[in-house]
Design an enzyme around this catalytic site. Structure first.
Site, PDB file in Angstrom:
ATOM      1  N   ARG A 252       0.874  -1.183   0.000  1.00 23.26           N
ATOM      2  CA  ARG A 252       0.000   0.000   0.000  1.00 23.26           C
ATOM      3  C   ARG A 252       0.905   1.225   0.000  1.00 23.26           C
ATOM      4  O   ARG A 252       1.803   1.347   0.817  1.00 23.26           O
ATOM      5  CB  ARG A 252      -0.944   0.006   1.198  1.00 23.26           C
ATOM      6  CG  ARG A 252      -0.293  -0.051   2.565  1.00 23.26           C
ATOM      7  CD  ARG A 252      -1.303   0.200   3.686  1.00 23.26           C
ATOM      8  NE  ARG A 252      -0.790  -0.186   4.982  1.00 23.26           N
ATOM      9  CZ  ARG A 252      -0.016   0.578   5.758  1.00 23.26           C
ATOM     10  NH1 ARG A 252       0.355   1.783   5.328  1.00 23.26           N
ATOM     11  NH2 ARG A 252       0.400   0.152   6.934  1.00 23.26           N
ATOM     12  N   HIS A 256      -1.851   3.492   6.711  1.00 22.16           N
ATOM     13  CA  HIS A 256      -2.831   2.463   7.059  1.00 22.16           C
ATOM     14  C   HIS A 256      -4.250   3.013   6.940  1.00 22.16           C
ATOM     15  O   HIS A 256      -5.131   2.370   6.373  1.00 22.16           O
ATOM     16  CB  HIS A 256      -2.564   1.980   8.481  1.00 22.16           C
ATOM     17  CG  HIS A 256      -3.562   0.994   8.985  1.00 22.16           C
ATOM     18  ND1 HIS A 256      -3.626  -0.301   8.529  1.00 22.16           N
ATOM     19  CD2 HIS A 256      -4.539   1.117   9.920  1.00 22.16           C
ATOM     20  CE1 HIS A 256      -4.601  -0.936   9.143  1.00 22.16           C
ATOM     21  NE2 HIS A 256      -5.175  -0.099   9.997  1.00 22.16           N
ATOM     22  N   TYR A 265       6.991   5.317  10.540  1.00 24.70           N
ATOM     23  CA  TYR A 265       7.513   3.966  10.750  1.00 24.70           C
ATOM     24  C   TYR A 265       7.991   3.276   9.473  1.00 24.70           C
ATOM     25  O   TYR A 265       8.496   2.158   9.535  1.00 24.70           O
ATOM     26  CB  TYR A 265       6.447   3.078  11.414  1.00 24.70           C
ATOM     27  CG  TYR A 265       5.119   3.022  10.673  1.00 24.70           C
ATOM     28  CD1 TYR A 265       4.931   2.174   9.584  1.00 24.70           C
ATOM     29  CD2 TYR A 265       4.046   3.816  11.063  1.00 24.70           C
ATOM     30  CE1 TYR A 265       3.718   2.114   8.918  1.00 24.70           C
ATOM     31  CE2 TYR A 265       2.840   3.772  10.403  1.00 24.70           C
ATOM     32  CZ  TYR A 265       2.674   2.913   9.320  1.00 24.70           C
ATOM     33  OH  TYR A 265       1.474   2.875   8.656  1.00 24.70           O
TER      34      TYR A 265
END
Length: 355
Positions: A252, A256, A265
């Site tokens: 992706r 998220h 991250y």
């Protein structure tokens, strides 16, 4: 273990056919169909992010980069099959025939968003991780008991394979030979946790060994690999041979959800590189160029059609009145408990609404 579960490809990232066995699968007509469907869902995805940023829908889960995995699987289904999506599989649901207006209503907080068109067996998007996996096993088993040839596909991410529901669902489906395809979109991260910190298994596909069912790994950005292996697994299910676990390696590009910041991250430079090298739409564009079939006018036309379709659905969605916040309390139990009533009263007071 990886050598026992090689990554299957039909078309490489440069648009070259690398599977002689499947070369007849790749036709100009099919490439254009796959490409146009991926444009449709990418248009929805980008529009939805924009709507969220404007406050016109709630928190949204983007899927850009995973279009091949969603379109390739949805187009392999038959009309009477079941679909069990996660909160990131609205692209697949759209291709399978879900109402685009209702998909948007879901992200706008309305129950209508969970209702598929008449005759479509699309389960409400699963927000808790992996809960749809046992549901899919049960629904598929019911179809088997009825004597139909209908199958089910169940989507989940890499993080779901660390949940108990994953093991319970696959175990049940294996024992009772439920006609279900378990399709894992391994986008390498469960929110902020990389797969290396989620499991000690070299692959997700190898987890099928515990249940004595086929486990395969595919290039999840190669729509032809996705389509071919999903169709094969569905045929196996229809023939009474039970479930299959497919691990589709994908990525992706974005965060998220719109409430997340992936740059905290993950190296976003890696995303930028993958967009240039392995993007599922770009792969088909390269094939069209290789074959001398690249047509900018046609591409512009399908982009305009997709934009018009999505804009029309947005207008329909925004004609609905705002969702009633009381609804989230009213249907937890058949008859609300005193604790639910108390929570409802306190929440409505907090937001300035009357009960």
């Amino acid at each position: 273990m990886e050598k026992h579960f090689p990554i299957f490809q039909v078309m490489d990232q440069n648009g070259n056919i690398v599977s002689e066995e499947h070369k007849d699968l790749v036709t100009a007509e099919r490439v254009k169909k796959f490409y146009s469907e991926m444009v449709r869902i990418r248009t929805l995805d980008r529009k939805s992010i924009s709507l969220q940023r404007q406050g016109r829908i709630g928190t949204y889960a983007p899927f850009e980069g995973q279009e091949a995995s969603q379109v390739g699987t949805a187009l392999a289904l038959q009309s009477d099959d079941w679909m069990f999506p996660t909160y990131r599989d609205h692209g697949a649901a759209m291709v399978f025939g879900h109402s685009l207006r209702n998909i948007l209503l879901f992200w706008n907080g309305r129950n209508e968003g969970c209702v598929p068109p008449d005759g479509k067996k699309i389960f409400p998007p699963a927000i808790p991780i992996a809960t749809q996996i046992p549901h899919a096993a049960g629904a598929a088993f019911a179809e088997k008991q009825k004597g139909t040839k209908n199958a089910a596909i169940c989507y989940f991410g890499d993080g779901a394979t660390s949940e108990g529901d994953f093991h319970e669902g696959l175990n049940f489906a294996s024992v009772f030979k439920s006609p279900v395809v378990y399709f894992c979109q391994n986008n390498q991260y469960a929110i902020s946790v990389p797969i290396s910190k989620q499991m000690n298994s070299a692959t997700i596909a190898q987890k099928a060994l515990a249940y004595d069912i086929p486990g395969v790994r595919i290039d999840g950005n190669d729509i032809f690999a996705v389509f071919a292996e999903t169709e094969k697994a569905l045929e196996r299910a229809r023939n009474g041979e039970g479930p299959t676990l497919i691990e589709a390696l994908t990525w992706r590009y974005g965060s998220h959800t719109t409430a997340d910041d992936a740059s905290k991250y993950r190296d976003q430079g890696e995303s930028a590189l993958k967009r240039m090298e392995t993007d599922p739409l770009l792969r088909l564009e390269r094939w069209l160029k290789n074959e001398g079939l690249y047509d900018e006018a046609w591409m512009k036309e399908i982009e305009e059609q997709a934009a018009a379709e999505v804009d029309g659905a947005v207008q329909e969605m925004e004609k609905f009145p705002k969702a009633d916040p009381a609804v989230i309390f009213d249907y937890v139990f058949e008859k609300p408990t005193w604790t639910i009533e108390k929570q409802k009263r306190e929440y409505l007071e907090l937001i300035g609404c009357e009960a």
